[in-house]
Write an enzyme that holds these catalytic residues in place. Structure first.
Site, short mmCIF file in Angstrom:
data_model
loop_
_atom_site.label_atom_id
_atom_site.label_comp_id
_atom_site.label_asym_id
_atom_site.label_seq_id
_atom_site.Cartn_x
_atom_site.Cartn_y
_atom_site.Cartn_z
N ARG A 234 20.81 0.91 3.21
CA ARG A 234 20.09 2.17 3.36
C ARG A 234 20.85 3.26 2.60
NH1 ARG A 234 16.40 -0.41 4.44
NH2 ARG A 234 15.00 -0.34 6.25
N GLU A 263 14.06 8.95 0.40
CA GLU A 263 13.03 8.24 -0.34
C GLU A 263 11.66 8.76 0.11
OE1 GLU A 263 13.41 4.00 -0.11
OE2 GLU A 263 15.41 3.99 -0.98
N HIS A 287 14.46 0.02 -4.43
CA HIS A 287 14.38 -0.46 -3.05
C HIS A 287 13.41 -1.64 -2.95
CE1 HIS A 287 14.93 0.88 1.43
NE2 HIS A 287 15.25 -0.39 1.23
#
Length: 323
Positions: A234, A263, A287
């Site tokens: 993360r 994000e 991601h």
């Protein structure tokens, strides 16, 4: 059972194994974009299936009188209000381990990309400077992954899968975890020693208040000079301003990042403002570590089996809020 669905409908239909969605279930699809809490509450659903990048707020949890289960589509759950769910007696579960092999492969990809200076070399070949690129590699040398000492921070399913793949390269692997992992072939090191001795630090812990900005200015100062940071977990784990300073002044040798914060990534993210010569030391991906087809099949298999367990009065698997 009525299920409020906050995930991509096409994705759900494509990757759900046949026969797992019961005919008696009513799926209320809420779309893929931002959704007001009121729209979720209005479904009166018994369960919520949510993308881990979307929030499930305390207001939603306390206002839905029939709610008895919340399921993350993936591994993440940091945007779900776990405390509110626990107080309401609503278990929250994730798909732990479903994306372990995929994310481990992404971590290895990023390690190799940084070690082999892939980004700069790729650009130079496209610019018809292949010989210049090759000469630069001759002069500066490239590192074998098998010659590195890699420190795995967090030896859960993904950390373990990454370590297993590193074994195939002949890499020396150590790990840090708050608790010793039983029957583990890799040595447990204190975090300071892991930072001090490892050529590559790979992060595999969830985003929690305790791990927020764990890669801070102070942590970077304790790392081996020239170390490479890999983050497929993360973005919130890393102080991005501190990371940029360390990359720019050379304290860190590079970084491979599958996730940034926040994000979607905004134009003012400091990583995007790195000068070109520093950008060449950074490998970015959007991601995508855990969104392989294999992972999605495993996600939806876990999801619908958990929904069935809840409807049948059984305890769901992979509960993350302590119930």
């Amino acid at each position: 059972m009525k299920i409020a669905v906050r995930v991509n409908k096409d994705n759900l239909e494509r990757y759900t194994p046949p026969g797992l969605i019961r005919d008696s279930w009513e799926l209320v699809h809420l779309g893929n974009g931002p959704i007001d809490d009121a729209d979720i509450i209005a479904t009166g659903a018994d369960a919520i299936l949510a993308d881990p990048m979307s929030a499930v707020s305390a207001q939603v949890i306390t206002s839905m009188q029939n709610l008895r289960f919340i399921q993350s589509q993936g591994v993440g759950f940091n945007l779900f209000d776990l405390d509110a769910a626990a107080k309401a007696g609503v278990p929250v579960a994730n798909c732990a381990g479903a994306n372990a092999t995929a994310v481990a492969e992404q971590a290895i990809l990023l390690m190799l990309a940084v070690l082999r200076n892939f980004k700069e070399n790729d650009a130079m070949v496209y610019a018809a400077k292949q010989i210049e690129a090759k000469t630069r590699c001759f002069e500066n040398g490239l590192n074998d992954l098998g010659d590195c000492h890699v420190g795995i921070v967090g030896l859960g399913a993904i950390g373990r899968a990454t370590a297993e793949r590193l074994d195939a390269f002949g890499t020396r692997v150590s790990y840090y975890s708050r608790h010793r992992v039983e029957n583990c072939k890799w040595p447990l090191l204190p975090l300071d020693e892991l930072y001090r001795t490892c050529d590559i630090i790979s992060l595999h812990v969830p985003s929690t208040p305790e791990t927020l900005n764990m890669i801070s200015e102070d942590a970077i100062k304790r790392m081996k000079p020239g170390a490479i940071l890999i983050n497929t977990a993360r973005g919130e784990l890393v102080d991005q301003n501190a990371l940029c300073r360390a990359l720019t002044d050379g304290r860190l040798g590079g970084a491979g990042l599958d996730t940034l914060t926040p994000e979607p990534v905004r134009p003012d993210n400091p990583i995007l403002a790195l000068p070109e010569h520093v950008r060449n030391k950074v490998a970015l991906s959007p991601h995508i570590g855990g969104i392989t087809t294999g992972s999605f099949y495993r996600y939806f298999s876990t999801i619908w089996r958990n929904m069935a367990r809840v409807e049948d009065g059984e305890r769901p698997l992979n509960i993350v809020n302590g119930l």
